[in-house]
Enzyme design. Structure first.
Site, PDB file in Angstrom:
ATOM      1  N   CYS A 255     -38.618   5.541 -68.879  1.00  0.00           N
ATOM      2  CA  CYS A 255     -37.150   5.337 -68.771  1.00  0.00           C
ATOM      3  C   CYS A 255     -37.060   3.898 -68.351  1.00  0.00           C
ATOM      4  O   CYS A 255     -37.680   3.400 -67.362  1.00  0.00           O
ATOM      5  CB  CYS A 255     -36.635   6.293 -67.803  1.00  0.00           C
ATOM      6  SG  CYS A 255     -34.636   6.211 -67.875  1.00  0.00           S
ATOM      7  N   GLU A 336     -35.944  -0.154 -64.264  1.00  0.00           N
ATOM      8  CA  GLU A 336     -36.890   0.571 -63.405  1.00  0.00           C
ATOM      9  C   GLU A 336     -38.440   0.374 -63.860  1.00  0.00           C
ATOM     10  O   GLU A 336     -39.217   0.731 -63.068  1.00  0.00           O
ATOM     11  CB  GLU A 336     -36.963   2.180 -63.993  1.00  0.00           C
ATOM     12  CG  GLU A 336     -37.519   3.330 -63.178  1.00  0.00           C
ATOM     13  CD  GLU A 336     -37.389   4.720 -63.708  1.00  0.00           C
ATOM     14  OE1 GLU A 336     -36.112   5.043 -63.613  1.00  0.00           O
ATOM     15  OE2 GLU A 336     -38.243   5.312 -64.145  1.00  0.00           O
TER      16      GLU A 336
HETATM   17  C1  FAD Z   1     -44.023   8.085 -72.060  1.00  0.00           C
HETATM   18  C2  FAD Z   1     -43.494   8.032 -70.582  1.00  0.00           C
HETATM   19  C3  FAD Z   1     -43.089   8.725 -69.670  1.00  0.00           C
HETATM   20  C4  FAD Z   1     -42.910   8.490 -68.253  1.00  0.00           C
HETATM   21  N1  FAD Z   1     -42.267   9.288 -67.612  1.00  0.00           N
HETATM   22  C5  FAD Z   1     -41.955   8.961 -66.215  1.00  0.00           C
HETATM   23  C6  FAD Z   1     -41.423  10.140 -65.283  1.00  0.00           C
HETATM   24  O1  FAD Z   1     -40.929  11.299 -65.850  1.00  0.00           O
HETATM   25  N2  FAD Z   1     -41.132   9.648 -64.019  1.00  0.00           N
HETATM   26  C7  FAD Z   1     -41.592   8.589 -63.544  1.00  0.00           C
HETATM   27  O2  FAD Z   1     -41.245   8.236 -62.333  1.00  0.00           O
HETATM   28  N3  FAD Z   1     -42.095   7.413 -64.197  1.00  0.00           N
HETATM   29  C8  FAD Z   1     -42.229   7.793 -65.708  1.00  0.00           C
HETATM   30  N4  FAD Z   1     -43.106   6.912 -66.431  1.00  0.00           N
HETATM   31  C9  FAD Z   1     -43.448   5.410 -65.967  1.00  0.00           C
HETATM   32  C10 FAD Z   1     -44.850   5.462 -65.347  1.00  0.00           C
HETATM   33  O3  FAD Z   1     -45.584   6.486 -66.057  1.00  0.00           O
HETATM   34  C11 FAD Z   1     -44.993   5.579 -63.854  1.00  0.00           C
HETATM   35  O4  FAD Z   1     -44.174   4.704 -63.164  1.00  0.00           O
HETATM   36  C12 FAD Z   1     -46.518   5.341 -63.538  1.00  0.00           C
HETATM   37  O5  FAD Z   1     -46.757   6.124 -62.341  1.00  0.00           O
HETATM   38  C13 FAD Z   1     -46.908   3.878 -63.650  1.00  0.00           C
HETATM   39  O6  FAD Z   1     -48.420   4.102 -63.286  1.00  0.00           O
HETATM   40  P1  FAD Z   1     -49.650   3.071 -63.811  1.00  0.00           P
HETATM   41  O7  FAD Z   1     -50.884   3.211 -63.133  1.00  0.00           O
HETATM   42  O8  FAD Z   1     -49.473   2.818 -65.113  1.00  0.00           O
HETATM   43  O9  FAD Z   1     -48.691   1.649 -62.960  1.00  0.00           O
HETATM   44  P2  FAD Z   1     -48.716   0.170 -63.769  1.00  0.00           P
HETATM   45  O10 FAD Z   1     -47.597   0.411 -64.691  1.00  0.00           O
HETATM   46  O11 FAD Z   1     -50.096  -0.110 -64.141  1.00  0.00           O
HETATM   47  O12 FAD Z   1     -48.185  -0.655 -62.659  1.00  0.00           O
HETATM   48  C14 FAD Z   1     -46.836  -0.534 -62.133  1.00  0.00           C
HETATM   49  C15 FAD Z   1     -46.627  -1.194 -60.677  1.00  0.00           C
HETATM   50  O13 FAD Z   1     -47.302  -0.821 -59.795  1.00  0.00           O
HETATM   51  C16 FAD Z   1     -48.280  -1.583 -59.248  1.00  0.00           C
HETATM   52  N5  FAD Z   1     -49.559  -1.274 -58.854  1.00  0.00           N
HETATM   53  C17 FAD Z   1     -50.396  -0.172 -59.464  1.00  0.00           C
HETATM   54  N6  FAD Z   1     -51.630   0.167 -58.806  1.00  0.00           N
HETATM   55  C18 FAD Z   1     -51.456  -0.479 -57.482  1.00  0.00           C
HETATM   56  C19 FAD Z   1     -51.955  -0.685 -56.575  1.00  0.00           C
HETATM   57  N7  FAD Z   1     -53.357   0.105 -56.404  1.00  0.00           N
HETATM   58  N8  FAD Z   1     -51.658  -1.073 -55.387  1.00  0.00           N
HETATM   59  C20 FAD Z   1     -50.390  -1.784 -55.452  1.00  0.00           C
HETATM   60  N9  FAD Z   1     -49.773  -2.031 -56.507  1.00  0.00           N
HETATM   61  C21 FAD Z   1     -50.167  -1.276 -57.678  1.00  0.00           C
HETATM   62  C22 FAD Z   1     -48.331  -2.939 -60.087  1.00  0.00           C
HETATM   63  O14 FAD Z   1     -48.734  -4.018 -59.879  1.00  0.00           O
HETATM   64  C23 FAD Z   1     -47.092  -2.707 -61.002  1.00  0.00           C
HETATM   65  O15 FAD Z   1     -46.280  -3.579 -60.096  1.00  0.00           O
HETATM   66  C24 FAD Z   1     -43.107   7.076 -67.804  1.00  0.00           C
HETATM   67  C25 FAD Z   1     -43.811   6.144 -68.449  1.00  0.00           C
HETATM   68  C26 FAD Z   1     -43.983   6.647 -70.055  1.00  0.00           C
HETATM   69  C27 FAD Z   1     -44.797   5.380 -70.837  1.00  0.00           C
END
Ligand code: FAD
Length: 351
Positions: A255, A336
């Site tokens: 989202c 978001e």
């Molecule tokens: C199909 C789809 C569905 C989704 N559904 C949801 C949902 O239902 N609910 C929801 O809340 N989100 C949802 N998301 C969003 C996303 O999946 C989440 O926010 C997820 O937790 C991001 O994790 P990531 O490891 O990919 O972080 P990234 O996208 O790689 O990073 C996100 C942020 O976190 C920071 N970060 C990452 N790791 C660390 C660390 N170790 N220390 C400090 N900073 C860090 C990064 O610098 C960046 O700013 C969805 C995404 C997709 C593609």
């Protein structure tokens, strides 16, 4: 330390220069990292952050890149892909449901889009387990591993791509649940390069928010206290949740916008607080495409990308949504997602 000595120190970790980042994001867009390293251990995670800091090189940590938009120009400094994955189930802990209203908002209207209220419940057990999970551990792996052992709580986040670090950074939500409900404390590498633990009370968890968004502490591992709930019920909820989530487009960053507040919703007289509803029914933009980025036909708050897309395409779609919303409703949606490698001027029309 100079950048030469940084390169020498981090070279054994297979340091790469001008490394394309698009494939490390779910949107599959964005330019190169000046430096890139993938770490698989705590030692390498810490070593690479400290070496970069000593050489005055900016550090960005990414997990699965499922909540970020990387600029087509790329990211200056060191990008660390965090694959440090470890789950340690520890002793019992004392659990009581955390009923804090992190949302501060009404949940999405259950008659609209993806409703999860039908499978929601609160676990009332006090029997619980302490679990330490490193920040690069995949969330789906964590959920499967724990529920199979009767350790419940994370079923609400099934189908969300990403790592534990990314999940805590943004306090992910699934239906009425937030991951903060289960966090006890977080192990961080602080700005002085000390490894230290921060208790939940100091983490300022809120809707789509934790303190990590405003400081330079990096999440190393997270200590949770999970209920030992009804395993079969949790498995059923997890399966159903993941099924519903699989209908959402994965070539997106989830989202794109935070729900509007209850006050805004009432003021504007809208049926729902979800941008999926607003972009579709009020702005009439569902299905609109610019370049290779498109407002999803499945859920209008998701922006999908197709092969050949650029982050500029995504920005243009977001600008269209923002300007139409400003014109029709007088408000600009609050993203978001996190923007990496952009300057404020490039984002001035969408934030
Ligand atoms: C199909 C789809 C569905 C989704 N559904 C949801 C949902 O239902 N609910 C929801 O809340 N989100 C949802 N998301 C969003 C996303 O999946 C989440 O926010 C997820 O937790 C991001 O994790 P990531 O490891 O990919 O972080 P990234 O996208 O790689 O990073 C996100 C942020 O976190 C920071 N970060 C990452 N790791 C660390 C660390 N170790 N220390 C400090 N900073 C860090 C990064 O610098 C960046 O700013 C969805 C995404 C997709 C593609």
């Amino acid at each position: 330390m100079t950048s030469n000595s940084f390169e020498k120190e981090i070279k054994p970790l297979e340091l790469k220069k001008d490394y394309p980042l698009a494939k490390h994001t779910t949107w599959k867009v964005g330019g190169p990292a000046e430096y890139f390293v993938e770490v698989k251990t705590k030692q390498d995670l810490i070593k690479s952050i400290i070496a970069a800091r000593k050489a005055d090189i900016a550090v960005t940590i990414i997990g699965w890149g499922s909540n970020i938009l990387v600029s087509d120009k790329g990211i200056k400094g060191l990008v660390i892909k965090n694959s440090y994955s470890e789950i340690n189930i520890l002793e019992e802990c004392s659990y009581s449901p955390d009923k804090t209203n992190y949302a501060r908002l009404k949940q999405v209207d259950s008659s609209q889009y993806y409703s999860f209220t039908d499978i929601d419940y609160i676990e009332e057990t006090s029997v619980a387990r302490k679990v330490n999970i490193s920040s690069g551990t995949p969330l789906p792996l964590t959920i499967n591993t724990l529920i199979r052992q009767g350790i419940t709580g994370l079923q609400w986040f099934s189908g969300i791509p990403g790592t534990i670090g990314g999940a805590v950074y943004n306090n992910i939500h699934g239906g009425s649940h937030f991951i903060a409900e289960f966090v006890s404390r977080v192990e961080v590498l602080d700005e002085n390069n000390n490894l230290t633990w921060i208790d939940k009370e100091q983490l300022d968890f809120a809707y789509d928010y934790s303190i990590f968004q405003t400081n330079t502490n990096y999440i190393v591992s997270v200590e949770f206290c999970f209920p030992i709930g009804d395993k079969d019920k949790a498995l059923a909820a997890s399966t159903e949740w993941a099924r519903k989530k699989s209908l959402q487009p994965s070539n997106s960053a989830g989202c794109t916008y935070q729900n509007i507040t209850e006050t805004e919703q009432e003021k504007l007289g809208l049926e729902s607080n979800s941008w999926g509803y607003i972009i579709d029914k009020i702005l009439g933009l569902k299905g609109k495409q610019i370049g290779q980025a498109k407002i999803s036909d499945k859920h209008a708050a998701f922006i999908e990308t197709y092969p050949g897309a650029t982050s500029e395409d995504v920005i243009k779609v977001m600008e269209l949504i923002a300007s139409t919303s400003k014109e029709k409703l007088g408000i600009i949606p609050h993203p978001e997602i996190f923007f990496l490698g952009f300057n404020d001027d490039e984002l001035k029309h969408i934030k």
